[in-house]
Design an enzyme around this catalytic site. Structure first.
Site, PDB file in Angstrom:
ATOM      1  N   ASP A   1      -1.635   5.360  -2.344  1.00 19.66           N
ATOM      2  CA  ASP A   1      -2.517   5.380  -3.508  1.00 19.66           C
ATOM      3  C   ASP A   1      -2.071   6.420  -4.527  1.00 19.66           C
ATOM      4  O   ASP A   1      -1.598   7.507  -4.177  1.00 19.66           O
ATOM      5  CB  ASP A   1      -3.937   5.699  -3.026  1.00 19.66           C
ATOM      6  CG  ASP A   1      -4.943   5.769  -4.162  1.00 19.66           C
ATOM      7  OD1 ASP A   1      -5.176   4.744  -4.804  1.00 19.66           O
ATOM      8  OD2 ASP A   1      -5.454   6.871  -4.411  1.00 19.66           O
TER       9      ASP A   1
ATOM     10  N   GLU B   1       1.535   2.465  -5.276  1.00 15.74           N
ATOM     11  CA  GLU B   1       0.750   2.194  -6.475  1.00 15.74           C
ATOM     12  C   GLU B   1       1.210   3.232  -7.509  1.00 15.74           C
ATOM     13  O   GLU B   1       0.695   4.340  -7.550  1.00 15.74           O
ATOM     14  CB  GLU B   1      -0.743   2.333  -6.210  1.00 15.74           C
ATOM     15  CG  GLU B   1      -1.572   1.941  -7.425  1.00 15.74           C
ATOM     16  CD  GLU B   1      -2.896   2.701  -7.540  1.00 15.74           C
ATOM     17  OE1 GLU B   1      -3.751   2.251  -8.323  1.00 15.74           O
ATOM     18  OE2 GLU B   1      -3.065   3.732  -6.867  1.00 15.74           O
TER      19      GLU B   1
END
EC number: 2.4.1.18
Length: 631
Positions: free
Chosen positions: A306, A357
């Site tokens: 993330d 990401e």
């Protein structure tokens, strides 16, 4: 269970020097027999603490009964004969300022259900039955990867509103994902976290599945069952920041320990969270150990990392920041950590995929180390923004944004991309996917079906967030179950049928997945029909020779006998029309699908097609024998 390692000088030295030692084999709580006595050995890292003791059910939370011994390199340890499996415990830490706080175990494998924060001694066996899967799992770029992103606590709930158990979810989710034809599920919100509203992105238990839905063995059952159905499991993993909760990692020994000390480097103002200190070997090993725990012990097949951009840049979303030693904005320690992470994971857990990401154009995200960061895949954030921006336009104005849909082709092989429509796109007043589309309800569904078909036909691996497969009209709400009653309504069932068909084409047709990361995987036939908002391209397998042509008409205007160039003559067959009645369309009929010898769009032949409004057609030569027609 892995045998715990002794807390001796040699193993602690390896941990400090970031050697290949799983830190959770040394630290945390381990049920052991020491000199013939059964008990639990506790270990923790707290170099600046003045005193540490372990308190729990075994001593009435009395901080004087089981004081821990200071070991080498700032580690503490104690053997507690009275402690047993299943008992709760905390570390009572007195910092250099004299303040004492009870802390969760950073390496805890099980925790109380929030809002309680105690760790639980846990050592339970589990019998795996996925040996065949584990021996052959692979992140190969030539394989189809179609991911269903799931937030388990809100995918489905019990009738009383409480969370379903991992074991119950295993069967219901597995059957559904298998029916839809996805290759993987990606789970967010699995690692232990105190606040439901963070969706699991403010983690306190980096080594433990959340107890909201059961025990670690219940979670292993979920993974094992999905593997038995041929479905891989990816977890969202958050090494970029952690919450300020006093019971967690924050100022663990009374000083900034896991986090950078200077708030200009160690605090995220946007998320009110601390940033890990990637310059400390002990922190690096804590994070890499967490990754390995999930990939090795829980048999997880991949991690989606993330907010990588927030790690890479020292000035990320801040006005005050500290340049690196060269005066630049890159966090050199975080870059070194990410390279190390990917090197270790690919060595210690072969066949697993690590996905970034990363929302900027940082170079070499999927280039192997030492020249790049070493990720397997990167989310295509640019593709997502361009495509959503285009489809949200009134069709009258789409001709002015025509090349928003062709721009991805300029850079699509610069990284190994995942085309992701995630949870972030259907929250915070952004609307659900179908409601982003302009027009009335029929036009919205037609536009959304066209969007999905183009997404699946475009080179790159796929990811779609739960609920969007049946055109959920409302935004995602993490507090309630998905509106499953809608999935049986014809308007919504049609979109679900389309997603199933797209997954079938993607998995069974090599031209739709073999060259996902290669330039040869796609050839534009018609990229410049701005006035009509029509696009046509060929997907192809450069090795096996299979190919198909994709044609999109992205205005609500019917276009009959529209010419589309193709590279060979003969008869063609319609593999997919998003206007099919099965998907909620009108079922527009096609003329004779025999290619004419007259060249068009730079090709030797052409077809004349009836293009329904807001639709995508997929065609292939009738005579091909290299692909399957499975649905």
């Amino acid at each position: 269970m892995n045998e715990p390692l002794p807390l001796d000088h040699g193993h602690l030295q390896k941990l400090v020097t970031a050697d290949l030692v799983r830190p959770d084999h040394l630290l945390g709580a381990h049920v052991v027999t020491q000199e013939g006595v059964d008990g639990v050995r506790f270990g923790v890292w707290a170099p600046n603490a003045h005193h540490v003791s372990v308190v729990g059910d075994f001593n009435g939370y009395n901080g004087f009964d089981n004081a821990m011994q200071r070991l080498d390199f700032g580690f503490w340890g104690v053997f507690v004969p009275a402690a047993r499996n299943g008992q709760r415990y905390k570390f009572r830490v007195t910092g250099p300022d004299g303040r004492t706080e009870d802390k969760m175990d950073p390496y805890g494998s099980f925790f109380e259900v929030r809002p309680a924060t105690a760790s639980i001694v846990w050592d339970q066996p589990f019998t795996w039955s996925d040996d065949g899967w584990m021996a052959h799992r692979s992140a190969g770029f030539e394989q189809p990867v179609s991911i269903y992103e799931v937030h388990l606590p809100s995918w489905a709930r019990r009738d009383d509103g409480w969370f379903m158990n991992y074991r119950d979810l295993a069967h219901r989710l597995g059957e559904y994902v298998q029916f839809l034809g996805y290759t993987h599920v990606e789970l967010l919100g699995v690692m232990e976290h105190p606040f439901d509203g963070s969706w699991g992105y403010q983690v306190t238990g980096y080594y433990a599945p959340t107890s909201r839905m059961g025990s670690p063995e219940d979670f292993k059952y979920l993974v094992n069952h999905l593997h038995g159905l041929g479905i891989g499991v990816i977890l969202d993993w958050v090494p970029g920041h952690f919450p300020t909760d006093s019971a967690g990692l924050a100022k663990f020994d009374g000083t900034p320990l896991f986090e950078y000390a200077d708030p200009r480097k160690g605090f995220h103002q946007d998320w009110n969270t601390y940033i890990f200190d990637y310059g400390r070997n002990e922190v690096v090993m804590f994070l890499i150990g967490s990754a390995l725990k999930w990939l090795q012990d829980f048999h997880v097949d991949g991690l989606r990392v993330d907010a990588v951009a927030s790690m890479l840049y020292l000035d990320f979303s801040r006005t005050e920041w500290i340049p690196n030693v060269h005066g630049g904005r890159e966090n050199l320690e975080a870059i070194a950590f990410l390279k190390r992470l990917n090197e270790v994971v690919h060595h210690m857990a072969p066949g697993c995929m690590i996905v970034a990401e990363e929302s900027t154009s940082f170079p070499g995200v999927t280039t192997p180390s030492p020249f790049g960061l070493g990720f397997d895949y990167k989310w295509a954030m640019g593709w997502m923004n361009d495509n959503l921006g285009y489809f949200e336009q009134d069709p009258l104005w789409r001709k002015h944004h025509h090349h928003a849909l062709t721009f991805f082709n300029v850079y699509r092989t610069s990284e190994n991309y995942v085309l992701a429509i995630s949870h972030d796109e259907v929250v915070h007043l952004k609307k659900s996917m179908v409601m982003k589309m302009p027009g009335d309800w029929y036009a919205q569904r037609a536009g959304y079906r066209a969007f999905l078909a183009l997404m699946w036909a475009t080179p790159g691996k796929k990811l779609l967030f739960m609920g969007q497969e049946f055109a959920q009209p409302t935004e995602w709400n993490h507090d309630v179950s998905l509106p499953w009653h809608l999935a049986d309504h014809p308007d919504h069932r049609g979109v679900l049928n389309l997603v199933r068909r797209l997954n079938g084409l993607y998995r069974t047709r090599p031209d739709w997945h073999v060259a996902d990361t290669k330039e040869e995987g796609m050839l534009w036939v018609n990229a410049d029909d701005v006035e009509n908002s029509v696009y046509a391209f060929i997907r192809r397998d450069p090795v096996g020779g299979a190919w198909s042509v994709v044609v999109a008409n992205l205005t609500p205007v019917y276009r009959d006998v529209y010419p589309v160039g193709v590279p060979q003559g003969g008869a063609y067959r319609l593999l997919l029309s998003t206007d099919d009645g099965e998907f909620g369309g009108f079922g527009t009929q096609q003329p004779d699908l025999t290619a004419r010898e007259e060249g068009w769009h730079g090709q030797t032949h052409h077809l004349r097609l009836n293009l329904p409004p807001n639709s995508v057609l997929v065609l292939a030569p009738t005579g091909e024998t290299t692909v399957s027609d499975e649905r």
